[in-house]
Design a protein around this motif. Structure first.
Motif, PDB file in Angstrom:
ATOM      1  N   GLY A  76       0.671  -1.330   0.150  1.00 48.46           N
ATOM      2  CA  GLY A  76      -0.140   0.038  -0.093  1.00 48.46           C
ATOM      3  C   GLY A  76       0.926   1.279   0.116  1.00 48.46           C
ATOM      4  N   SER A  77       2.232   1.227   0.501  1.00 52.03           N
ATOM      5  CA  SER A  77       2.833   2.357   0.473  1.00 52.03           C
ATOM      6  C   SER A  77       3.698   2.740  -0.957  1.00 52.03           C
ATOM      7  N   LEU A  78       3.108   2.016  -1.779  1.00 53.35           N
ATOM      8  CA  LEU A  78       4.115   2.323  -3.163  1.00 53.35           C
ATOM      9  C   LEU A  78       3.252   3.453  -3.952  1.00 53.35           C
ATOM     10  N   SER A  79       1.845   3.672  -3.888  1.00 51.19           N
ATOM     11  CA  SER A  79       1.269   4.367  -4.302  1.00 51.19           C
ATOM     12  C   SER A  79       0.125   4.829  -3.915  1.00 51.19           C
ATOM     13  N   GLY A 129       1.161  -2.083   9.857  1.00 51.67           N
ATOM     14  CA  GLY A 129       0.907  -1.891   8.469  1.00 51.67           C
ATOM     15  C   GLY A 129       0.423  -0.542   8.104  1.00 51.67           C
ATOM     16  N   VAL A 130      -0.415   0.057   9.222  1.00 53.95           N
ATOM     17  CA  VAL A 130      -0.720   1.320   8.969  1.00 53.95           C
ATOM     18  C   VAL A 130       0.570   2.288   8.942  1.00 53.95           C
ATOM     19  N   ARG A 131       1.428   1.960   9.751  1.00 48.69           N
ATOM     20  CA  ARG A 131       2.553   2.878   9.916  1.00 48.69           C
ATOM     21  C   ARG A 131       3.752   2.782   8.491  1.00 48.69           C
ATOM     22  N   ASP A 132       3.266   1.499   7.865  1.00 49.60           N
ATOM     23  CA  ASP A 132       4.204   1.217   6.567  1.00 49.60           C
ATOM     24  C   ASP A 132       3.577   2.100   5.548  1.00 49.60           C
ATOM     25  N   ILE A 133       2.133   2.157   5.407  1.00 50.03           N
ATOM     26  CA  ILE A 133       1.598   2.775   4.449  1.00 50.03           C
ATOM     27  C   ILE A 133       1.819   4.583   4.730  1.00 50.03           C
ATOM     28  N   LEU A 134       1.666   4.897   6.087  1.00 53.99           N
ATOM     29  CA  LEU A 134       1.687   6.208   6.319  1.00 53.99           C
ATOM     30  C   LEU A 134       2.969   6.805   6.215  1.00 53.99           C
ATOM     31  N   SER A 135       4.150   5.936   6.302  1.00 56.93           N
ATOM     32  CA  SER A 135       5.460   6.531   6.143  1.00 56.93           C
ATOM     33  C   SER A 135       5.901   7.104   4.678  1.00 56.93           C
ATOM     34  N   ARG A 136       4.864   6.614   3.720  1.00 60.17           N
ATOM     35  CA  ARG A 136       5.197   6.984   2.374  1.00 60.17           C
ATOM     36  C   ARG A 136       3.885   7.591   1.691  1.00 60.17           C
ATOM     37  N   GLN A 137       2.585   7.536   2.145  1.00 65.16           N
ATOM     38  CA  GLN A 137       1.530   7.953   1.603  1.00 65.16           C
ATOM     39  C   GLN A 137       0.541   8.824   2.464  1.00 65.16           C
ATOM     40  N   ARG A 138       1.146   9.575   3.142  1.00 62.58           N
ATOM     41  CA  ARG A 138       0.383  10.462   4.316  1.00 62.58           C
ATOM     42  C   ARG A 138      -0.674  11.221   3.679  1.00 62.58           C
ATOM     43  N   ASP A 139      -0.626  11.785   2.504  1.00 57.79           N
ATOM     44  CA  ASP A 139      -1.726  12.583   1.954  1.00 57.79           C
ATOM     45  C   ASP A 139      -3.141  11.733   1.960  1.00 57.79           C
ATOM     46  N   THR A 140      -2.805  10.536   1.590  1.00 57.53           N
ATOM     47  CA  THR A 140      -3.779   9.590   1.580  1.00 57.53           C
ATOM     48  C   THR A 140      -4.331   8.933   2.700  1.00 57.53           C
ATOM     49  N   VAL A 141      -3.459   8.532   3.691  1.00 57.51           N
ATOM     50  CA  VAL A 141      -3.597   7.873   4.943  1.00 57.51           C
ATOM     51  C   VAL A 141      -4.238   8.900   5.987  1.00 57.51           C
ATOM     52  N   ILE A 142      -3.709   9.657   6.208  1.00 48.91           N
ATOM     53  CA  ILE A 142      -4.295  10.597   7.103  1.00 48.91           C
ATOM     54  C   ILE A 142      -5.684  11.167   7.171  1.00 48.91           C
ATOM     55  N   PRO A 143      -6.235  11.457   6.029  1.00 49.00           N
ATOM     56  CA  PRO A 143      -7.957  11.638   6.152  1.00 49.00           C
ATOM     57  C   PRO A 143      -8.586  10.311   6.340  1.00 49.00           C
ATOM     58  N   GLU A 144      -7.799   9.094   5.822  1.00 46.97           N
ATOM     59  CA  GLU A 144      -8.538   7.833   5.954  1.00 46.97           C
ATOM     60  C   GLU A 144      -8.452   7.544   7.437  1.00 46.97           C
ATOM     61  N   LEU A 145      -7.387   8.094   8.163  1.00 45.27           N
ATOM     62  CA  LEU A 145      -7.432   7.604   9.624  1.00 45.27           C
ATOM     63  C   LEU A 145      -8.444   8.357  10.444  1.00 45.27           C
ATOM     64  N   LEU A 202      -5.590   0.055   2.922  1.00 48.25           N
ATOM     65  CA  LEU A 202      -6.278   0.698   4.194  1.00 48.25           C
ATOM     66  C   LEU A 202      -7.716  -0.185   4.567  1.00 48.25           C
ATOM     67  N   THR A 203      -8.252  -0.476   3.348  1.00 46.04           N
ATOM     68  CA  THR A 203      -9.597  -1.274   3.611  1.00 46.04           C
ATOM     69  C   THR A 203      -9.093  -2.501   4.260  1.00 46.04           C
ATOM     70  N   ARG A 204      -8.167  -3.339   3.942  1.00 49.88           N
ATOM     71  CA  ARG A 204      -7.797  -4.500   4.597  1.00 49.88           C
ATOM     72  C   ARG A 204      -7.327  -4.519   5.693  1.00 49.88           C
ATOM     73  N   LEU A 205      -6.504  -3.376   6.045  1.00 52.29           N
ATOM     74  CA  LEU A 205      -6.045  -3.143   7.356  1.00 52.29           C
ATOM     75  C   LEU A 205      -7.209  -2.939   8.381  1.00 52.29           C
ATOM     76  N   ALA A 206      -8.161  -1.955   8.073  1.00 55.18           N
ATOM     77  CA  ALA A 206      -9.395  -1.602   8.771  1.00 55.18           C
ATOM     78  C   ALA A 206      -9.843  -3.036   9.196  1.00 55.18           C
ATOM     79  N   GLU A 207      -9.958  -3.995   8.455  1.00 51.68           N
ATOM     80  CA  GLU A 207     -10.671  -5.227   8.583  1.00 51.68           C
ATOM     81  C   GLU A 207      -9.858  -6.108   9.772  1.00 51.68           C
ATOM     82  N   ALA A 208      -8.590  -6.170   9.397  1.00 51.53           N
ATOM     83  CA  ALA A 208      -7.604  -6.914  10.184  1.00 51.53           C
ATOM     84  C   ALA A 208      -7.615  -6.146  11.650  1.00 51.53           C
TER      85      ALA A 208
END
Length: 272
Positions: free
Chosen positions: A102-105, A134-150, A113-119
């Motif tokens: 998820g951190s790739l783009s 896993g949230v940390r892994d995505i957040l480290s590279r895709q914060r503009d997408t992740v922060i609103p979702e969190l 993020l949908t899968r991580l929410a389930e887990a």
């Protein structure tokens, strides 16, 4: 060669074999066998996560194969890998793999993020911890997408999904980056509002969230001491047993006590 280096070498070889043949037997057998050794779990899971990301970043054609592999591992049900079973490691690898893919783009981040929410709401604690990482892994590279979702997780999610959001954003390395401390502060404030207004507080899920907040708020305050301590003073005035417990626990954190001893003593006296 260290254990970590050995794991990386072996996982890379076995993942290459999987990509070439589509056969998971050797890879899964290795992960299960090695995962049963004392202390192997963090390094082995980390090796799997790192190699998955390296392979996926190097060759987009392999990315779908690796995504499908991680989904297969993450979807092992509780009856197939109950708590403390060796096969739990396979699920942890799958979830962490989903996070790192998820951190790739931004396009990869959304389904991850949908899968991580389930887990995050899995009945097994080890799986919930993997979701937070896993949230940390995505957040480290895709914060503009992740922060609103969190923020959406916190506003409308379950206690355990909120817990994963909080866990994910308080990684010390992330808190040293621009904008992350402010986002972490706002997430904590929203979670604590939900706690303050909650009537149902007897569940195990609520207890798990409360326990996590007993240490994460201190990390946010250390990153933003000005508004952080002012907020802690406000919380200390609330006549709410769970909020007051969270305040007390965070005041016990050694980082705050060493750096701000007078402020900590003042708020501790205030809360009684």
């Amino acid at each position: 060669m260290t254990a970590k280096e050995t794991y990386i070498r072996d996982v890379a070889r076995l993942l290459s074999g999987f990509i070439a043949s589509g056969n998971t037997t050797d890879l899964l057998g290795y992960l299960t066998a090695e995962g049963g050794l004392p202390g192997a779990d963090p390094e082995l899971t980390g090796a799997f996560t790192g190699v998955v990301r390296e392979f996926a970043a190097a060759d987009p054609d392999d990315r779908r194969l690796l995504w499908d592999l991680c989904i297969m591992l993450a979807d092992i049900p509780p009856e197939g890998a109950p708590a403390s079973d060796l096969h739990e490691l396979l699920i942890s690898c799958g979830i962490r793999g989903i996070g790192t893919l998820g951190s790739l783009s931004p396009a990869c981040a959304e389904p991850a993020l949908t899968r991580l929410a389930e887990a995050s709401a899995d009945p097994r604690q080890r799986i919930r911890e993997a979701a937070g990482m896993g949230v940390r892994d995505i957040l480290s590279r895709q914060r503009d997408t992740v922060i609103p979702e969190l923020a959406r997780w916190v506003e409308g999610g379950s206690w355990l999904t909120m817990r994963a959001a909080i866990m994910g954003i308080v990684e010390p390395d992330l808190l040293g980056e621009p904008d992350i401390p402010t986002a972490a502060f706002h997430l904590h404030r929203k979670v604590l509002i939900r706690i303050y207004t909650a009537k149902e507080r007897q569940s195990e899920a609520f207890g798990a969230l409360r326990a996590t907040l007993g240490s994460t708020l201190a990390l946010v305050i250390a990153a933003l001491p000005g508004i952080g301590f002012e907020y802690l003073r406000q919380l200390a005035t609330l006549d709410d047993p769970d909020i007051r417990w969270i305040v007390r626990e965070n005041l016990r954190e050694s980082g705050l006590q060493k750096r701000y001893p007078e402020t900590v003593r003042h708020i501790r006296a205030q809360i009684g």
